[in-house]
Design a protein around this motif. Structure first.
Motif, PDB file in Angstrom:
ATOM      1  N   ALA A 138       3.654  -2.608   4.221  1.00 47.11           N
ATOM      2  CA  ALA A 138       2.864  -2.336   4.912  1.00 47.11           C
ATOM      3  C   ALA A 138       1.623  -2.527   5.456  1.00 47.11           C
ATOM      4  O   ALA A 138       1.005  -2.940   4.334  1.00 47.11           O
ATOM      5  CB  ALA A 138       3.256  -0.863   6.112  1.00 47.11           C
ATOM      6  N   ALA A 139       1.248  -2.353   6.401  1.00 49.30           N
ATOM      7  CA  ALA A 139      -0.663  -2.407   6.454  1.00 49.30           C
ATOM      8  C   ALA A 139      -0.625  -1.309   5.727  1.00 49.30           C
ATOM      9  O   ALA A 139      -0.348  -0.445   6.219  1.00 49.30           O
ATOM     10  CB  ALA A 139      -1.534  -3.031   7.572  1.00 49.30           C
ATOM     11  N   LYS A 140      -2.211  -1.458   5.404  1.00 47.82           N
ATOM     12  CA  LYS A 140      -3.162   0.322   5.414  1.00 47.82           C
ATOM     13  C   LYS A 140      -2.690   0.995   6.764  1.00 47.82           C
ATOM     14  O   LYS A 140      -3.273   0.436   7.950  1.00 47.82           O
ATOM     15  CB  LYS A 140      -4.934  -0.116   4.512  1.00 47.82           C
ATOM     16  CG  LYS A 140      -4.792   0.837   3.896  1.00 47.82           C
ATOM     17  CD  LYS A 140      -4.552   2.083   2.652  1.00 47.82           C
ATOM     18  CE  LYS A 140      -5.796   2.815   2.677  1.00 47.82           C
ATOM     19  NZ  LYS A 140      -4.632   3.606   1.371  1.00 47.82           N
ATOM     20  N   GLY A 141      -2.842   1.810   6.115  1.00 46.38           N
ATOM     21  CA  GLY A 141      -2.499   3.044   7.388  1.00 46.38           C
ATOM     22  C   GLY A 141      -1.546   2.585   8.026  1.00 46.38           C
ATOM     23  O   GLY A 141      -1.243   3.473   9.505  1.00 46.38           O
ATOM     24  N   LYS A 142      -0.262   2.011   8.284  1.00 48.62           N
ATOM     25  CA  LYS A 142       0.091   2.066   9.069  1.00 48.62           C
ATOM     26  C   LYS A 142       1.288   2.745   7.942  1.00 48.62           C
ATOM     27  O   LYS A 142       2.994   2.006   8.594  1.00 48.62           O
ATOM     28  CB  LYS A 142       0.219   0.611   8.962  1.00 48.62           C
ATOM     29  CG  LYS A 142      -0.721  -0.599  10.153  1.00 48.62           C
ATOM     30  CD  LYS A 142      -1.004   0.194  11.841  1.00 48.62           C
ATOM     31  CE  LYS A 142      -2.028  -0.137  12.612  1.00 48.62           C
ATOM     32  NZ  LYS A 142      -1.979   0.755  13.634  1.00 48.62           N
ATOM     33  N   GLU A 143       2.425   3.258   7.463  1.00 45.09           N
ATOM     34  CA  GLU A 143       3.505   2.688   6.620  1.00 45.09           C
ATOM     35  C   GLU A 143       3.923   3.579   6.903  1.00 45.09           C
ATOM     36  O   GLU A 143       5.398   3.787   6.982  1.00 45.09           O
ATOM     37  CB  GLU A 143       2.464   3.646   5.210  1.00 45.09           C
ATOM     38  CG  GLU A 143       1.964   2.981   4.093  1.00 45.09           C
ATOM     39  CD  GLU A 143       0.404   2.710   4.371  1.00 45.09           C
ATOM     40  OE1 GLU A 143      -0.561   2.612   3.776  1.00 45.09           O
ATOM     41  OE2 GLU A 143       0.290   3.691   4.977  1.00 45.09           O
ATOM     42  N   ALA A 144       3.738   5.029   7.585  1.00 45.18           N
ATOM     43  CA  ALA A 144       4.765   5.497   8.259  1.00 45.18           C
ATOM     44  C   ALA A 144       5.225   4.866   9.639  1.00 45.18           C
ATOM     45  O   ALA A 144       6.401   5.259   9.692  1.00 45.18           O
ATOM     46  CB  ALA A 144       3.921   6.915   9.282  1.00 45.18           C
ATOM     47  N   ALA A 145       4.667   3.596  10.180  1.00 44.69           N
ATOM     48  CA  ALA A 145       5.380   2.895  11.503  1.00 44.69           C
ATOM     49  C   ALA A 145       6.007   2.120  10.897  1.00 44.69           C
ATOM     50  O   ALA A 145       7.119   1.390  10.977  1.00 44.69           O
ATOM     51  CB  ALA A 145       3.962   2.420  11.723  1.00 44.69           C
ATOM     52  N   ALA A 146       5.929   1.468   9.251  1.00 47.41           N
ATOM     53  CA  ALA A 146       6.709   0.542   9.030  1.00 47.41           C
ATOM     54  C   ALA A 146       8.155   1.199   8.724  1.00 47.41           C
ATOM     55  O   ALA A 146       9.666   0.324   8.972  1.00 47.41           O
ATOM     56  CB  ALA A 146       6.189   0.064   7.421  1.00 47.41           C
ATOM     57  N   MET A 147       8.126   2.089   8.106  1.00 45.48           N
ATOM     58  CA  MET A 147       9.274   3.319   7.947  1.00 45.48           C
ATOM     59  C   MET A 147      10.271   3.162   9.221  1.00 45.48           C
ATOM     60  O   MET A 147      11.494   3.424   9.266  1.00 45.48           O
ATOM     61  CB  MET A 147       9.013   4.673   7.119  1.00 45.48           C
ATOM     62  CG  MET A 147       8.543   4.368   5.656  1.00 45.48           C
ATOM     63  SD  MET A 147       7.636   6.079   5.222  1.00 45.48           S
ATOM     64  CE  MET A 147       6.541   5.535   3.879  1.00 45.48           C
ATOM     65  N   SER A 148       9.282   3.869  10.671  1.00 38.69           N
ATOM     66  CA  SER A 148      10.147   3.962  11.423  1.00 38.69           C
ATOM     67  C   SER A 148      10.598   2.544  11.998  1.00 38.69           C
ATOM     68  O   SER A 148      11.865   2.662  13.170  1.00 38.69           O
ATOM     69  CB  SER A 148       9.145   3.995  12.444  1.00 38.69           C
ATOM     70  OG  SER A 148       8.803   3.740  12.784  1.00 38.69           O
ATOM     71  N   ILE A 149      10.437   1.915  11.454  1.00 37.56           N
ATOM     72  CA  ILE A 149      10.786   0.172  11.841  1.00 37.56           C
ATOM     73  C   ILE A 149      12.506   0.389  10.884  1.00 37.56           C
ATOM     74  O   ILE A 149      13.234  -0.325  11.735  1.00 37.56           O
ATOM     75  CB  ILE A 149      10.291  -0.599  10.793  1.00 37.56           C
ATOM     76  CG1 ILE A 149       9.228  -1.547  12.121  1.00 37.56           C
ATOM     77  CG2 ILE A 149      10.647  -2.334  11.225  1.00 37.56           C
ATOM     78  CD1 ILE A 149       7.646  -2.499  11.848  1.00 37.56           C
TER      79      ILE A 149
END
Length: 388
Positions: A121-132
């Motif tokens: 994931a891009a920096k600051g988007k880790e939780a959103a990446a996990m949600s994928i």
């Protein structure tokens, strides 16, 4: 590019989500096939959850030196084998064993997958990446669980687990072809990784996950008999109600990922738990009203799955030098909540309090989770003060 790669993990989440949740909708058919009561059939749900609890830390420790891609392939191969054997189960004992073994790869898959998603994931988007990745669980509840419930009702629940085995095989192929080969962690040691369990904050996180998420499982484990006996939906309508729950889970999972990236993850977790408790109360008090039951089903699914990303990102940050073990431990804890919810929810039913009574058990578990989250927030605030 990263999102396309993450879709491979989404497929794994779809496979795992289907096998975890489809049993709830087919519980009456499975109980009828084995000539056992519905609470006894609930043991199959608990057996799967126990398998997750055992397998999550076991595979995380054993596989810590393996490259993530290789470990994911091993986990999905085991998953595929034992779901296939579940379809061939000849009795209660074999069913318990195959469900237990099917659950072994679950926690470690999501633990490893969470770490892979965060790294891609891009920096600051880790939780959103996990949600994928966890979106696979929600799509399972929108599409596969209702489809499986329909197949189980009109044909046989055995076909459903054969279908899950095929999904697992497809996931193995896609992991091999699409997922990048990230390096293994060669700097850690078993003693160092197990050292995270000496920290009180890690155990608080495990308790929040195990108890706080149990409200979902106390409710959804017995949703099929509740819908038919109290809400007076026809049996054939149950798959469509499960679609409503799945839509809520899909939306809640996305919102939970965005919320955990925008707010402090612990605050996002507290908000989600409060929403779960409120929606469960709606489910209980309006269980006889079909319209409000559909609203409550959507809201409970949404709020429950909004918990996932905040919990995962919190644990990965807390257990930074043992990320896979930490993330796997939360998956084990989710399924302790599954087991506790399914078992405890069955007790008031067995005592004659009716099929809506498990919801009150769920509310109690969520309230405990809220209290523990408040303790966690206080611990984090003290750590920040000490660090200044």
């Amino acid at each position: 590019m990263e999102n396309k790669r993450l879709l491979t993990l989404t497929l794994g989440g779809l496979s795992i989500g289907t096998t975890e949740f489809v049993m709830m909708g087919m519980l009456p058919e499975v109980a009828r096939d084995f000539s056992i009561s519905i609470p006894e059939a609930g043991h199959f749900i608990a057996a799967y959850a126990l398998g997750v609890v055992i397998g999550a830390p076991l595979f995380a420790i054993i596989g810590s030196k393996y490259p993530p891609k290789k470990l994911l392939l091993i986990l999905m191969a085991i998953f595929t084998l034992f779901n296939g054997l579940t379809a061939l189960s000849t009795g209660h004992t074999m069913m318990v064993i195959t469900r237990l073994m099917s659950g072994l790869p679950h926690g470690a898959f999501f633990g490893v997958g969470s770490v892979v998603a965060a790294k891609l994931a891009a920096k600051g988007k880790e939780a959103a990446a996990m949600s994928i990745m966890f979106a696979g669980l929600t799509v399972a509840n929108i599409v596969m669980v209702p489809l499986g419930t329909y197949i189980g009702l009109h044909f046989s629940w055995r076909y459903v687990f054969g279908m899950i085995a095929l999904l697992g095989l497809l996931t193995v192929i896609f992991i091999a072809k699409v997922l990048p080969a990230l390096p293994a962690n060669t700097s850690g040691s078993i003693d160092k990784e197990l050292g995270i369990f000496k920290r009180p904050v890690v155990w608080i996180m495990i308790l929040i996950t195990a108890i706080g998420t149990g409200g979902l499982f106390a409710w959804i484990s017995y949703i099929a008999p509740m819908l038919t006996s109290i809400t007076h939906f026809k049996e054939t309508a149950v798959p469509y109600v499960m679609i409503v729950a799945g839509l809520g889970m899909f939306i809640g999972n996305i919102l939970g990922g965005k919320l955990a990236d925008k707010l402090a993850p612990a605050n996002a977790l507290l908000i989600a738990l409060m929403a779960v408790g409120s929606s469960l109360l709606l489910d209980y008090f309006f269980a006889a009203n079909q319209t409000l039951t559909l609203v409550g089903t959507f809201l409970t699914g949404a709020s429950s799955f909004a918990l996932i990303a905040p919990i995962q990102i919190l644990m990965i940050r807390i257990a930074s030098e043992a990320e896979i073990l930490g993330a796997s431990a939360t998956q084990a804890a989710f399924n302790i909540g599954n087991a506790i919810g399914a078992f405890a929810g069955g007790l008031p039913i067995a005592a004659g309090f009716g099929y809506s009574s498990p919801i009150l058990i769920g509310v109690l578990m969520v309230l405990i989770g809220i209290g523990l989250t408040m303790i966690l927030i206080q611990m984090q605030q003290r750590q920040q003060v000490c660090a200044v």
